[in-house]
Enzyme design. Structure first.
Site, PDB file in Angstrom:
ATOM      1  N   HIS A   1       0.947  -1.221   0.077  1.00  0.00           N
ATOM      2  CA  HIS A   1      -0.146   0.023   0.069  1.00  0.00           C
ATOM      3  C   HIS A   1       0.994   1.232  -0.035  1.00  0.00           C
ATOM      4  CE1 HIS A   1      -4.068   2.026   1.147  1.00  0.00           C
ATOM      5  NE2 HIS A   1      -3.145   2.934   1.288  1.00  0.00           N
TER       6      HIS A   1
ATOM      7  N   HIS B   1       1.239   5.392  -2.180  1.00  0.00           N
ATOM      8  CA  HIS B   1       0.670   6.386  -3.045  1.00  0.00           C
ATOM      9  C   HIS B   1       1.932   6.857  -3.948  1.00  0.00           C
ATOM     10  CE1 HIS B   1      -3.540   6.542  -1.441  1.00  0.00           C
ATOM     11  NE2 HIS B   1      -2.723   5.734  -0.398  1.00  0.00           N
TER      12      HIS B   1
ATOM     13  N   GLN C   1      -9.836   9.189  -4.920  1.00  0.00           N
ATOM     14  CA  GLN C   1      -9.448   9.987  -3.381  1.00  0.00           C
ATOM     15  C   GLN C   1     -10.673  10.923  -2.964  1.00  0.00           C
ATOM     16  OE1 GLN C   1      -5.799  10.827  -1.593  1.00  0.00           O
ATOM     17  NE2 GLN C   1      -7.854  11.065  -0.573  1.00  0.00           N
TER      18      GLN C   1
ATOM     19  N   HIS D   1      -9.848   2.053   0.563  1.00  0.00           N
ATOM     20  CA  HIS D   1      -9.518   2.924   2.042  1.00  0.00           C
ATOM     21  C   HIS D   1     -10.855   2.876   2.966  1.00  0.00           C
ATOM     22  CE1 HIS D   1      -6.045   4.028  -0.297  1.00  0.00           C
ATOM     23  NE2 HIS D   1      -5.595   4.936   0.646  1.00  0.00           N
TER      24      HIS D   1
ATOM     25  N   GLU E   1     -11.045   5.003   7.709  1.00  0.00           N
ATOM     26  CA  GLU E   1      -9.525   5.686   7.904  1.00  0.00           C
ATOM     27  C   GLU E   1     -10.091   6.890   8.615  1.00  0.00           C
ATOM     28  OE1 GLU E   1      -6.821   6.720   5.002  1.00  0.00           O
ATOM     29  OE2 GLU E   1      -5.202   7.040   6.388  1.00  0.00           O
TER      30      GLU E   1
ATOM     31  N   ASP F   1       2.214   3.417   2.756  1.00  0.00           N
ATOM     32  CA  ASP F   1       1.176   4.375   2.506  1.00  0.00           C
ATOM     33  C   ASP F   1       1.914   5.589   1.665  1.00  0.00           C
ATOM     34  OD1 ASP F   1      -1.193   5.269   2.159  1.00  0.00           O
ATOM     35  OD2 ASP F   1      -1.523   5.863   4.343  1.00  0.00           O
TER      36      ASP F   1
HETATM   37 FE   FE2 Z   1      -3.658   5.130   1.679  1.00  0.00          FE
END
Ligand code: FE2
Length: 423
Positions: free
Chosen positions: A62, A64, A157, A215, A218, A314
């Site tokens: 995971h 980005h 996102q 996701h 979170e 992440d």
């Molecule tokens: Fe993430």
């Protein structure tokens, strides 16, 4: 010649029993073709590992890559929250170009590979109307495939329903070739839209035959309960092993009665989990006074209940996390601490969370592992076992990808003298 490369006297350790054996590993045409206590044949390229630890490579499950190496652009995240990070990124992403994304992502991939990471799942923000990040990462996936395997998740996102275009952009991303479909139900405008978004992700995954990585929850809000929706959809569709719930930090805030009930559903669903301890220890708990929550999902309990959990980095130097080097050993080290997994077997389990468990989540088990017939992708560590690998966190001595030695690191040496006389 039978082999292109032979690694002599490498040490393999089984995860469960910690039994170890010294072996020679024969490599031909990018594959492991022999593992034996004593290979009689020789070849022009041989390395004596002198009992060093041989491990499957690290798996970054995971990250980005579209936002890496942008910390401070156009401004720093002052609150340290996920939501300020999203705002900063929405400003920064107005300026992204394919060259910008590819340059930063490639820099990161090289740093990751040097640190023994040879399989990477990246998210690509597909809330941006030109789908620049996605296009860049899909191009890069092809350009780096001879030394690192990249998997791209189409990640909405800003939410699938927060903007009238976003649902269409998500589907277009799958048509363009994203490997997995993502979602962010806790950031949709309402609970109902969040539920709808999870169902839409499952529909799209079925239509395009893709993996799912959402996701999910979170946030520290104990009322954020989209994990149960993901579990219900996985049970209904019977595709749990193709589904991943990332972050699920709210699970750490659920009351125990609800968490106990949910754990039973998760065992039925058999979905994968990814926790991101470095990031969520910093992003979460920001609205707490004291005591401050750790903001991490119930990693230890998921592991104890037989569910597949991996760890991800992440973010690396971006609006959400301005630190980091990409090291999976740093990630595992933080996981050991904030998940209270300091027992011997627990530390070993954390090593598996950055290796084998990640491979299971990425569905790459057919080519992953130090076994005959698998891709000759492995790392050699100076430490005596997995426990010390996490404790010391050195870079691997050698990184071998698809049969080629692509990185070697000479350990730093320290001289020590109480006399202070260095001449
Ligand atoms: Fe993430």
């Amino acid at each position: 010649m039978t082999y292109d490369l032979i690694l002599r006297r490498g040490r393999l350790i089984t995860f469960d029993t910690e039994d170890s054996q010294l072996v020679d590993i024969g490599i031909k045409d990018g594959l492991i073709t022999a593992i034996s206590p004593n290979l009689r044949e020789s070849t022009h390229q041989e390395i004596d590992l002198a009992s060093k630890l041989v491990s499957p490579p690290f798996v970054e499950s995971h990250i980005h890559l579209d936002s890496v190496l942008t910390a401070g652009e156009p401004r720093w995240n002052q609150s340290g929250t996920l939501f300020e990070g999203i705002q900063i990124w929405s400003d920064r992403k107005r300026e992204i170009t394919i060259e910008d994304v590819k340059k930063r992502a490639l820099t990161m991939l090289k740093e990751q590979a040097a640190q023994g990471i040879l399989f990477v799942r990246t998210h690509a923000d597909v809330s941006e109307p030109q789908l620049i990040a996605l296009q860049a990462l899909l191009e890069l996936r092809d350009e780096v495939k001879d030394w690192i395997t990249l998997q791209v998740v189409a990640f909405p996102q800003d939410g699938i329903y927060s903007n009238s275009q976003n649902e269409m952009l998500l589907e277009k991303a799958l048509e363009m070739g994203a490997d997995a479909v993502g979602g962010i139900p806790h950031y949709e405008l309402t609970r109902d839209l969040g539920v709808l978004s999870v169902k839409r992700v499952f529909e799209l995954a079925a239509k395009y035959n893709r993996l799912i990585d959402i996701h999910c929850d979170e946030i520290d809000d104990e009322q954020s309960r989209f994990l149960e929706v993901v579990a219900a959809e996985a049970i209904r569709t019977k595709i749990g092993n193709r589904v991943t719930a990332s972050h699920t930090t709210a699970f750490g805030s659920y009351n125990n009665a609800y968490a106990y009930k949910l754990m039973g559903f998760l065992q039925r669903a058999q979905i994968n989990f990814i926790a991101n301890p470095l990031i969520n220890i910093t992003l979460q708990g920001r609205t707490d006074s004291y005591p401050k929550r750790r903001g991490v999902t119930r990693v230890k309990e998921l592991w104890q209940n037989g569910l597949n959990v991996s760890f991800g980095h992440d973010c690396v130097q971006d609006p959400w996390y301005s630190l980091g080097t990409g090291s999976m050993l740093d990630v595992a080290h933080m996981g050991v601490h904030i998940c209270h997994m300091t027992g011997r077997q627990e530390v070993n389990a954390c090593y598996q969370m950055v290796t084998n468990n990640g491979a299971k989540t990425l569905h790459i088990e057919d080519k992953y592992g130090v076994e005959i017939g698998k891709s000759a992708s492995l790392i050699v560590l100076d430490e005596r076992d997995y426990y010390d690998a996490i404790r010391i966190r050195n870079q691997p001595r050698y990184v071998i990808s698809q049969g080629k030695i692509i990185a070697s690191t000479i350990p730093a040496t320290t001289n020590f003298s109480l006399t202070g006389n260095w001449i």
